[in-house]
Design a protein around this motif. Structure first.
Motif, PDB file in Angstrom:
ATOM      1  N   GLY A  29       0.822  -1.199   0.000  1.00  0.00           N
ATOM      2  CA  GLY A  29       0.000   0.000   0.000  1.00  0.00           C
ATOM      3  C   GLY A  29       0.852   1.244   0.000  1.00  0.00           C
ATOM      4  O   GLY A  29       2.040   1.203  -0.314  1.00  0.00           O
ATOM      5  N   LYS A  30       0.254   2.332   0.380  1.00  0.00           N
ATOM      6  CA  LYS A  30       0.926   3.629   0.350  1.00  0.00           C
ATOM      7  C   LYS A  30       1.752   3.855   1.614  1.00  0.00           C
ATOM      8  O   LYS A  30       1.443   3.347   2.683  1.00  0.00           O
ATOM      9  CB  LYS A  30      -0.115   4.732   0.211  1.00  0.00           C
ATOM     10  N   GLU A  35       7.015   8.330   7.432  1.00  0.00           N
ATOM     11  CA  GLU A  35       7.636   7.023   7.642  1.00  0.00           C
ATOM     12  C   GLU A  35       8.528   6.646   6.459  1.00  0.00           C
ATOM     13  O   GLU A  35       8.329   7.117   5.336  1.00  0.00           O
ATOM     14  CB  GLU A  35       6.580   5.931   7.893  1.00  0.00           C
ATOM     15  N   SER A  36       9.511   5.792   6.731  1.00  0.00           N
ATOM     16  CA  SER A  36      10.390   5.307   5.665  1.00  0.00           C
ATOM     17  C   SER A  36       9.620   4.324   4.789  1.00  0.00           C
ATOM     18  O   SER A  36       8.562   3.804   5.187  1.00  0.00           O
ATOM     19  CB  SER A  36      11.627   4.633   6.256  1.00  0.00           C
ATOM     20  N   ILE A  37      10.156   4.044   3.640  1.00  0.00           N
ATOM     21  CA  ILE A  37       9.496   3.108   2.723  1.00  0.00           C
ATOM     22  C   ILE A  37       9.423   1.717   3.333  1.00  0.00           C
ATOM     23  O   ILE A  37       8.376   1.063   3.284  1.00  0.00           O
ATOM     24  CB  ILE A  37      10.205   3.113   1.356  1.00  0.00           C
ATOM     25  N   VAL A  38      10.503   1.260   3.955  1.00  0.00           N
ATOM     26  CA  VAL A  38      10.473  -0.073   4.556  1.00  0.00           C
ATOM     27  C   VAL A  38       9.523  -0.109   5.755  1.00  0.00           C
ATOM     28  O   VAL A  38       8.804  -1.098   5.951  1.00  0.00           O
ATOM     29  CB  VAL A  38      11.892  -0.578   4.914  1.00  0.00           C
ATOM     30  N   ASP A  39       9.466   0.967   6.545  1.00  0.00           N
ATOM     31  CA  ASP A  39       8.513   1.007   7.647  1.00  0.00           C
ATOM     32  C   ASP A  39       7.076   0.976   7.121  1.00  0.00           C
ATOM     33  O   ASP A  39       6.190   0.370   7.730  1.00  0.00           O
ATOM     34  CB  ASP A  39       8.725   2.247   8.515  1.00  0.00           C
ATOM     35  N   GLU A  44       1.994  -1.856   6.379  1.00  0.00           N
ATOM     36  CA  GLU A  44       0.952  -2.351   5.474  1.00  0.00           C
ATOM     37  C   GLU A  44       0.726  -3.848   5.641  1.00  0.00           C
ATOM     38  O   GLU A  44      -0.412  -4.312   5.659  1.00  0.00           O
ATOM     39  CB  GLU A  44       1.290  -2.014   4.020  1.00  0.00           C
ATOM     40  N   VAL A  45       1.798  -4.622   5.777  1.00  0.00           N
ATOM     41  CA  VAL A  45       1.640  -6.068   5.991  1.00  0.00           C
ATOM     42  C   VAL A  45       0.885  -6.312   7.291  1.00  0.00           C
ATOM     43  O   VAL A  45      -0.034  -7.132   7.343  1.00  0.00           O
ATOM     44  CB  VAL A  45       3.001  -6.796   5.988  1.00  0.00           C
ATOM     45  N   PRO A  92      -8.919  -6.676   6.064  1.00  0.00           N
ATOM     46  CA  PRO A  92      -9.615  -5.581   5.392  1.00  0.00           C
ATOM     47  C   PRO A  92      -9.525  -5.597   3.868  1.00  0.00           C
ATOM     48  O   PRO A  92     -10.385  -5.040   3.187  1.00  0.00           O
ATOM     49  CB  PRO A  92      -8.928  -4.332   5.953  1.00  0.00           C
ATOM     50  N   GLU A  93      -8.492  -6.230   3.308  1.00  0.00           N
ATOM     51  CA  GLU A  93      -8.283  -6.157   1.853  1.00  0.00           C
ATOM     52  C   GLU A  93      -8.789  -7.367   1.095  1.00  0.00           C
ATOM     53  O   GLU A  93      -8.827  -7.357  -0.129  1.00  0.00           O
ATOM     54  CB  GLU A  93      -6.792  -5.952   1.553  1.00  0.00           C
ATOM     55  N   GLY A  94      -9.147  -8.438   1.802  1.00  0.00           N
ATOM     56  CA  GLY A  94      -9.607  -9.657   1.142  1.00  0.00           C
ATOM     57  C   GLY A  94      -9.093 -10.888   1.856  1.00  0.00           C
ATOM     58  O   GLY A  94      -8.281 -10.803   2.781  1.00  0.00           O
ATOM     59  N   GLU A  95      -9.560 -12.032   1.427  1.00  0.00           N
ATOM     60  CA  GLU A  95      -9.200 -13.318   2.031  1.00  0.00           C
ATOM     61  C   GLU A  95      -7.697 -13.566   1.948  1.00  0.00           C
ATOM     62  O   GLU A  95      -7.063 -13.307   0.915  1.00  0.00           O
ATOM     63  CB  GLU A  95      -9.941 -14.428   1.275  1.00  0.00           C
ATOM     64  N   LEU A  96      -7.118 -14.073   3.026  1.00  0.00           N
ATOM     65  CA  LEU A  96      -5.696 -14.406   3.080  1.00  0.00           C
ATOM     66  C   LEU A  96      -5.518 -15.899   2.817  1.00  0.00           C
ATOM     67  O   LEU A  96      -6.278 -16.717   3.320  1.00  0.00           O
ATOM     68  CB  LEU A  96      -5.118 -14.059   4.453  1.00  0.00           C
TER      69      LEU A  96
END
Length: 158
Positions: A29-30, A35-39, A44-45, A92-96
């Motif tokens: 996600g965004k 925050e840093s990109i890795v953070d 997001e995960v 929230p984003e769909g089935e895992l």
């Protein structure tokens, strides 16, 4: 985007049509300022799966440019092979779904993700840059490079 790997399996999200980019996809996600990109990838995960990933490896960059709008969209791709926590019951984003890496490409997914998927598991990093015209929905230019582990950058196109 962060591909979460556990042995021979990866965790994918089956996104419904209403969320955009339907089909199976890795979490991502965004990035929230500042925050840093890795953070941002770690957050997001966690938000999308409930897992806290560690030991992230940078795998590469996907870039999409739309020159008529002056738009540049960049996706930083990571692979996480360590994590802790439990999967969300109602993500929230769909089935895992944990999927065998060897069978993942048989699932319905966006073409751009299908092309990118194998690159997460190859040694080294990748760079994929596309110039895309929204009017006509066509790719008018692209640069695709692969940098083997430990190699210097080369300006030759691959």
């Amino acid at each position: 985007m962060c591909m979460v790997q556990d042995g021979g399996k990866v965790l994918l999200i089956n996104r419904p049509d209403k969320r955009g980019f339907p089909g199976y996809i890795a979490p991502g996600g965004k990035v929230d300022f500042p925050e840093s990109i890795v953070d941002g990838a770690i957050r997001e995960v966690r938000e999308e799966t409930g897992l806290t990933v560690t030991d992230l490896v940078y795998k590469g960059l996907d870039e999409f440019c739309e020159p008529d709008q002056g738009l540049r969209y960049m996706v930083f791709n990571y692979l996480a092979t360590s994590f802790e926590g439990e999967l969300l019951i109602n993500p929230p984003e769909g089935e895992l779904l944990w999927v065998d890496i060897e069978q993942a490409l048989q699932l319905p997914m966006q073409d751009w993700f299908k092309e990118r998927f194998p690159l997460f598991f190859e040694p080294g990093t990748f760079e994929r840059s596309f110039v895309w015209k929204e009017k006509g929905d066509e790719t008018v230019g692209q640069t695709i490079r692969h940098y083997p582990a430990g190699s210097a950058l080369s300006l030759d196109k691959t």
